[in-house]
Design a protein around this motif. Structure first.
Motif, PDB file in Angstrom:
ATOM      1  N   ARG A 120       0.985  -1.068   0.143  1.00  0.00           N
ATOM      2  CA  ARG A 120       0.047   0.138  -0.193  1.00  0.00           C
ATOM      3  C   ARG A 120       0.939   1.412   0.120  1.00  0.00           C
ATOM      4  O   ARG A 120       1.525   1.188   0.513  1.00  0.00           O
ATOM      5  N   ALA A 143       0.179   4.881   1.369  1.00  0.00           N
ATOM      6  CA  ALA A 143      -0.840   5.941   2.685  1.00  0.00           C
ATOM      7  C   ALA A 143      -0.447   7.118   2.498  1.00  0.00           C
ATOM      8  O   ALA A 143       0.181   7.501   3.488  1.00  0.00           O
ATOM      9  N   PRO A 144      -0.461   8.165   1.931  1.00  0.00           N
ATOM     10  CA  PRO A 144      -0.318   9.506   1.709  1.00  0.00           C
ATOM     11  C   PRO A 144      -1.039   9.755   2.875  1.00  0.00           C
ATOM     12  O   PRO A 144      -2.361   9.586   2.780  1.00  0.00           O
ATOM     13  N   SER A 145      -0.194  11.086   3.754  1.00  0.00           N
ATOM     14  CA  SER A 145      -1.886  11.778   4.785  1.00  0.00           C
ATOM     15  C   SER A 145      -1.040  12.522   3.802  1.00  0.00           C
ATOM     16  O   SER A 145      -0.844  13.544   3.323  1.00  0.00           O
ATOM     17  N   GLU A 187      -4.982   8.350   4.274  1.00  0.00           N
ATOM     18  CA  GLU A 187      -4.606   8.652   5.655  1.00  0.00           C
ATOM     19  C   GLU A 187      -5.301   9.938   6.023  1.00  0.00           C
ATOM     20  O   GLU A 187      -4.050  11.201   6.475  1.00  0.00           O
ATOM     21  N   TYR A 194      -1.817   7.691  14.754  1.00  0.00           N
ATOM     22  CA  TYR A 194      -0.841   7.107  13.392  1.00  0.00           C
ATOM     23  C   TYR A 194      -1.050   5.745  13.764  1.00  0.00           C
ATOM     24  O   TYR A 194      -1.094   5.137  12.919  1.00  0.00           O
ATOM     25  N   ARG A 245       7.976   1.702   2.979  1.00  0.00           N
ATOM     26  CA  ARG A 245       7.414   3.312   3.108  1.00  0.00           C
ATOM     27  C   ARG A 245       9.001   4.064   3.610  1.00  0.00           C
ATOM     28  O   ARG A 245      10.029   3.231   3.752  1.00  0.00           O
ATOM     29  N   HIS A 263       9.500   6.420   9.595  1.00  0.00           N
ATOM     30  CA  HIS A 263       8.526   5.799   9.795  1.00  0.00           C
ATOM     31  C   HIS A 263       9.384   4.417  10.548  1.00  0.00           C
ATOM     32  O   HIS A 263       8.540   3.700  11.452  1.00  0.00           O
TER      33      HIS A 263
HETATM   34  N1  GLU Z   1       0.554   8.477   6.506  1.00  0.00           N
HETATM   35  C1  GLU Z   1       2.286   8.590   6.506  1.00  0.00           C
HETATM   36  C2  GLU Z   1       2.522   8.932   6.206  1.00  0.00           C
HETATM   37  O1  GLU Z   1       1.992   9.853   5.093  1.00  0.00           O
HETATM   38  C3  GLU Z   1       2.550   6.499   5.847  1.00  0.00           C
HETATM   39  C4  GLU Z   1       2.881   5.791   6.695  1.00  0.00           C
HETATM   40  C5  GLU Z   1       3.099   4.789   6.038  1.00  0.00           C
HETATM   41  O2  GLU Z   1       3.244   4.569   5.436  1.00  0.00           O
HETATM   42  O3  GLU Z   1       2.788   4.137   7.282  1.00  0.00           O
HETATM   43  O4  GLU Z   1       4.178   9.229   5.863  1.00  0.00           O
END
Ligand code: GLU
Length: 502
Positions: A21, A23-25, A57, A211, A229, A233
């Motif tokens: 996946r 998963a952008p904010s 996200e 988060y 990612r 993270h």
């Molecule tokens: N929403 C997070 C971000 O934009 C993504 C974190 C993830 O990939 O777990 O940095």
């Protein structure tokens, strides 16, 4: 409780089962770093015939713009990435926006409370601040962790507080004295003691997940097999693993991509050039060169190969070859790559892209479009070698359709040899007007003729003509340029320039 994690590869039953996946904010444009993350996920899915999922996200509503979601999806599509499941197309694991999954997080958090793996906490912000202050005041430790006061509340008291409407959060009960271990495909074996993790909040007092909780819950429920990612993270991963453990879920394979620094080795920021994909698109970069460049940020096929088509990348890309050394974002290299792709593009394709851009640029450009359609075919071959972006192409093309503007310092420069310049221009007006077929070769012959007759070296002669016709020291190849202008336009420009310097 078991002391070590399972072998992370065990949960994958076959290549079909791979699910990754992005998963952008949605806080704004898609940046280089996120685009690289998306691309590596997409590549891995393509290579393994797995599925690429887009998850938004957006639980932290205040920071999220509806528009940003569109911008991110636009940039992904422009880069040629499509997803198999996502907020716009749905899928079997939806919804794909975290803002639509609030009940799910709450449900799981409550399940954890029931199983004794999490607990309600009624400590207010103020109370927590006091605890922190007191702790930091007399302890030598340099970090504070929650003292579990509310963990020890009896069930009766918890019910009473809940019924009394006292604001609450939910905290995960982090087991003491265990090793949180995982194999990161890039960073290798990582092990952290659970004693370094406090009982962190998984549901905030506003009912929304943090988060680390929502990401882990979604990765579990969406059956994500590989979490790929950014390195930023890496420090969140132990917390997420604790959520997996609390739910007895198998771990995905974690892959953290190296940081991207600017060419000067500092954190990538606007100082290093545009960092949004949209800005590069606006500036006339090709999706092809951006993709090629992204692939080199942390991965390389070998030390020397720079130019990789999408097919090459698809064939050669290998998650296990990613380097943990920080990658350097070098704008000049990207620019060079873009020039490479432009030069090697069939004229027809380049023409299409340029015309698209010109038609969008109604502010700068208002010449008759049918005229441009005719001329552009001749312009492209003579500018192709010298452009690095589509916008550079446009800048040159506009000169063909606009009155020439002469810079004063350049006029002064030509005027240092005023008589010669006027002489050459007079001759050129005469000789060029006699050419029947105003072609590259005939123009060249005429200008060489002038240079011989005047006993003036050809470079000097051409400089004067170029000054008059193009208005500067550099131009696309002269004879071809003049052919495109045509006889009348060349004569007009020569005459106008003569007037200016006379
Ligand atoms: N929403 C997070 C971000 O934009 C993504 C974190 C993830 O990939 O777990 O940095």
């Amino acid at each position: 409780m078991e002391k070590t994690e399972k072998n992370t590869n065990e949960i994958i039953s076959g290549p079909e089962a791979i699910r990754v996946r992005f998963a952008p904010s949605p806080t704004g444009y898609l940046h280089i770093g996120s685009a690289r993350t998306a691309f590596f996920n997409w590549l891995f899915a393509k290579k393994t015939k797995g599925r690429f999922i887009l998850r938004i996200e957006d639980t932290d509503i205040s920071r999220h713009l509806e528009e940003a979601i569109e911008l991110i999806m636009d940039s992904l599509k422009w880069l040629g990435m499509s997803w198999d499941e996502g907020p716009d197309i749905g899928g079997n694991y939806g919804p794909y926006r975290q803002s639509q999954r609030k009940e799910i997080y709450l449900e799981y958090a409550k399940k954890l409370v029931e199983n004794g793996r999490a607990y309600y906490c009624f400590c207010s912000q103020e109370k927590l601040a006091e605890k922190r202050k007191a702790f930091m005041g007399d302890a030598k430790a340099d970090y504070y962790e929650y003292d579990r006061e509310c963990y020890y509340l009896g069930p009766g008291k918890v019910r009473e507080n809940l019924e009394g409407g006292i604001p609450w959060t939910i905290r995960l009960l982090v087991p003491d004295d265990i090793e949180i271990k995982f194999e990161d495909l890039v960073y290798g074996s990582i092990s952290v003691s659970s004693n370094t993790q406090e009982d962190f909040i998984i549901i905030r007092s506003n009912g929304l997940p943090t988060y680390n909780f929502s990401a882990a819950i979604d990765d579990i429920l969406m059956e994500i097999t590989h979490v790929i990612r950014g390195e930023d993270h890496l420090s969140n991963t132990p917390k997420q693993i604790l959520v997996y453990r609390a739910l007895n879920a198998g771990l995905p394979v974690f892959t953290h991509l190296p940081m991207i620094l600017g060419a000067d080795g500092t954190k990538l920021s606007k100082r290093h050039g545009s960092i949004s994909i949209e800005a590069y698109r606006q500036d006339g970069f090709l999706a092809e060169s951006i993709r090629n460049y992204l692939s080199l940020l942390g991965w390389s096929y070998d030390e020397k190969t720079t130019i990789l088509s999408l097919n090459d990348i698809l064939n050669k890309f290998d998650l296990s070859q990613i380097n943990k050394r920080p990658a350097r974002f070098d704008y000049e290299k990207l620019l060079w790559l873009n020039g490479h792709y432009l030069r090697n593009m069939p004229d027809k394709d380049l023409e299409k892209l340029i015309l698209e851009k010109i038609r969008l640029d109604t502010k700068t450009f208002n010449a008759n479009i049918s005229d441009i359609d005719k001329k552009i075919k001749k312009i492209i071959p003579i500018i192709k070698e010298r452009i690095k972006t589509l916008n550079e192409a446009l800048d040159i093309i506009y000169v063909f359709f606009r009155p020439v503007s002469y810079q004063q310092d350049f006029i002064d420069y030509i005027k240092t040899n005023k008589d010669t310049a006027i002489n050459v221009i007079d001759d050129a007006i005469l000789l060029l007007s006699g050419i029947r077929d105003f072609s590259h070769d005939n123009i060249e012959a005429a200008l060489r003729n002038i240079s011989e007759r005047k006993n003036l070296n050809f470079r000097k002669t051409a400089e004067i003509i170029r000054a008059a016709v193009w208005g500067s020291k550099v131009s696309p190849p002269m004879f071809g340029t003049m052919e495109i202008f045509g006889k009348e336009e060349c004569a007009l420009r020569l005459k106008a320039f003569k007037k200016i310097i006379a």
